[in-house]
Every structure is written in structure tokens, then in C-alpha cells.
Enzyme design. Structure first.
Site, PDB file in Angstrom:
ATOM      1  N   CYS A 137       0.945  -1.170   0.092  1.00  0.00           N
ATOM      2  CA  CYS A 137      -0.062  -0.136  -0.038  1.00  0.00           C
ATOM      3  C   CYS A 137       0.984   1.303  -0.113  1.00  0.00           C
ATOM      4  CB  CYS A 137      -0.991   0.055   1.249  1.00  0.00           C
ATOM      5  SG  CYS A 137      -0.029   0.031   2.790  1.00  0.00           S
ATOM      6  N   LYS A 138       0.147   2.420   0.015  1.00  0.00           N
ATOM      7  CA  LYS A 138       1.097   3.665  -0.115  1.00  0.00           C
ATOM      8  C   LYS A 138       1.337   3.767   1.318  1.00  0.00           C
ATOM      9  CE  LYS A 138      -1.882   5.999  -3.727  1.00  0.00           C
ATOM     10  NZ  LYS A 138      -2.533   7.032  -4.008  1.00  0.00           N
TER      11      LYS A 138
END
Length: 281
Positions: A137-138
Site C-alpha cells: 500500500c501507499k
């Protein structure tokens, strides 16, 4: 059992100190001197030399002089190889990553879960769900959901700090008293246009008297000049205005500009002033 079986071997030889003496009935008394046996192979009666035994060859050293010892070779297992291996983060099994170094993650053949072998791409990070699913994920993500249909867990990652924690900087600016509501607020912009909007009453005031006075003088002066120009235009074109209707429009434009400048000058003259009370450096 016969007495001869209990007597030591080579009972007729001594070592000069009384050890190994004969134990038979014909042994001399303890106080008598024991005869010394001649050295083996030396001069002496032929009967003292054992018969039927070949002579011992000359002793040789374990390492031949002038020859290097054999080179050291560590023992290696036939099953061991030079293939790169990593440990699975889930089941701790060994995973062969030969030919997969260009990948970011590899799949374990035992538990079928993914294990990262490289850092996450720029701006991304790895998160492992409690169901052992590896997610990406970011970096700034705070909540992510597991995509597995039997899990669907929502994972809270919490706030993310982009850099090391540092103390908040000290405020730099001027503490002023609002000219409208008389509340204090901090003003940090320093320029010739020292207009400030109070965060409490949301009204605009001037920091000090210099800026509004300057603007007021300029606006009044420009308004007076425009008014004089309008008066001269009216006086010079009074007779022509009956023939050309556009002259009335020029009169109106000059008069409106003069009134606007004078009105703006009045606005600056009535501007509330906020006075500084404390400064931070």
C-alpha cells in the site's frame, strides 16, 4: 589352575629396580642383588636373545621431511549448493530465489505465502495481515482492507510520520491587538502591504498607520486630479456637447473615476489600525 599360569611373562628378565622380578619358588630373597639383563641386541649370551622374532625396522617420522602437508579441504555436504536462499517470513522454510532476484516478492512452496526479497517500490510499503497475506500500500495509508474473501479484515496503520520527529518551531512574527474586536493574534507577514485579517472577527485592519495614510493620500490626490480633468473637459466641450452625444459619456467616466478615487481615499482614512504589542525573534 597351575602356578605357572599365574606367573608373569618373561619372568627371568628384570629392569634393574626390582620391578618385573620372578614370582616363582626359585626367586632370590628381597635383600639380595638382582642380576641386570644385557641390552636387547647387545653383546651377551646368545641364549638371552629371543628366538624366532624378526628385528624391528628403523622408525620413520609421520611426516616426510621436505614435503608439504596436504592442503586443507573443508567437508561439504553433497546436498549443499551455491543457490541463494532466503527464509520464509511465515513458516521459516528455505526458499530458493535463484532466477527470481528481479522480483520484489517470492512465493513459499510450503505455506504458499509471499515473502519480500526487495524493498517496496518508491512511495509504497509492505503490510502483512494477521491471516499472513502480504499487502502493499501507499506509505501515507492509514487504513487498508485484506482482499481475501474469508478475511476482509480492516487494518488500522495509524498516523505516518514522513521524517524524524522534531520539536515545533517557535512562532516568528508580531503579536498585535485587533482594531475591531481588541483580541490578540499573531501576524507573520512583513511587507509594505501590512494588512491583517483577524482570525477572531474576520475583519481587515492595518498594522500601523503608515500604510493607510500613504494610500489615503494617493487616492485623494488622484481623485482631485481626475475631478479637475473632468471640470476642464466639461468647460471646454460644453458647446460641442449639444452636437456630439459621446462627450457626455466622457464627462461621466471622468467624474466616476474621480469619485471612486475619493471614495477609496475615504476608505483608507477610516481604516482601523491594529497595534503591535510583542514580537518574536
Amino acid at each position: 589352575m597351575a602356578d605357572g599360569e599365574r606367573s608373569p611373562l618373561l619372568s627371568d628378565l628384570g629392569d634393574g629396580g626390582g620391578m618385573g622380578a620372578a614370582m616363582g619358588p626359585g626367586a632370590p630373597s628381597p635383600g639380595s642383588a638382582l642380576p641386570t639383563a644385557p641390552p636387547y641386541g647387545g653383546p651377551g649370551p646368545a641364549s638371552n636373545k629371543p628366538q624366532g622374532f624378526p628385528e624391528f625396522p628403523a622408525a620413520h617420522g609421520s611426516v616426510i621431511t621436505g614435503e608439504d602437508p596436504p592442503p586443507y579441504s573443508p567437508l561439504t555436504s553433497p546436498e549443499s549448493g551455491s543457490a541463494p536462499m532466503i527464509t520464509c517470513r511465515v513458516c521459516q522454510s528455505l526458499i530458493n530465489v535463484e532466477g527470481k532476484m528481479h522480483q520484489h516478492v517470492v512465493k513459499c512452496g510450503v505455506c504458499n505465502e509471499a515473502t519480500p526479497i526487495k524493498n517496496a517500490p518508491q512511495g509504497k510499503k509492505y503490510v502483512r495481515c494477521p491471516c499472513n497475506c502480504l499487502l502493499i500500500c501507499k506509505v501515507t495509508s492509514q487504513r487498508i482492507a485484506c482482499p481475501r474473501p474469508y478475511c476482509k479484515r480492516i487494518i488500522n496503520l495509524g498516523p505516518v510520520h514522513a521524517g524524524p520527529l522534531s520539536p515545533e518551531p517557535q512562532p516568528v512574527g508580531v503579536r498585535v491587538i485587533c482594531g475591531h474586536c481588541k483580541n490578540n493574534f499573531l501576524w507573520t507577514e512583513f511587507s509594505d502591504r501590512t494588512l491583517a485579517r483577524c482570525p477572531h472577527c474576520r475583519k481587515v485592519s492595518s498594522i500601523g498607520m503608515r500604510y493607510p495614510r500613504k494610500r489615503c493620500f494617493c487616492c485623494f490626490l488622484l481623485g482631485v486630479l481626475l475631478a479637475l480633468a473632468a471640470a476642464g473637459l466639461v468647460g471646454g466641450t460644453w458647446t460641442l456637447a449639444y452636437k456630439y452625444g459621446g462627450i457626455y459619456a466622457s464627462w461621466a467616466i471622468l467624474l466616476l473615476l474621480a469619485l471612486a478615487c475619493i471614495g477609496r481615499g475615504i476608505y483608507w482614512a477610516c481604516m482601523r489600525v491594529s497595534h503591535p504589542v510583542q514580537s518574536f525573534s
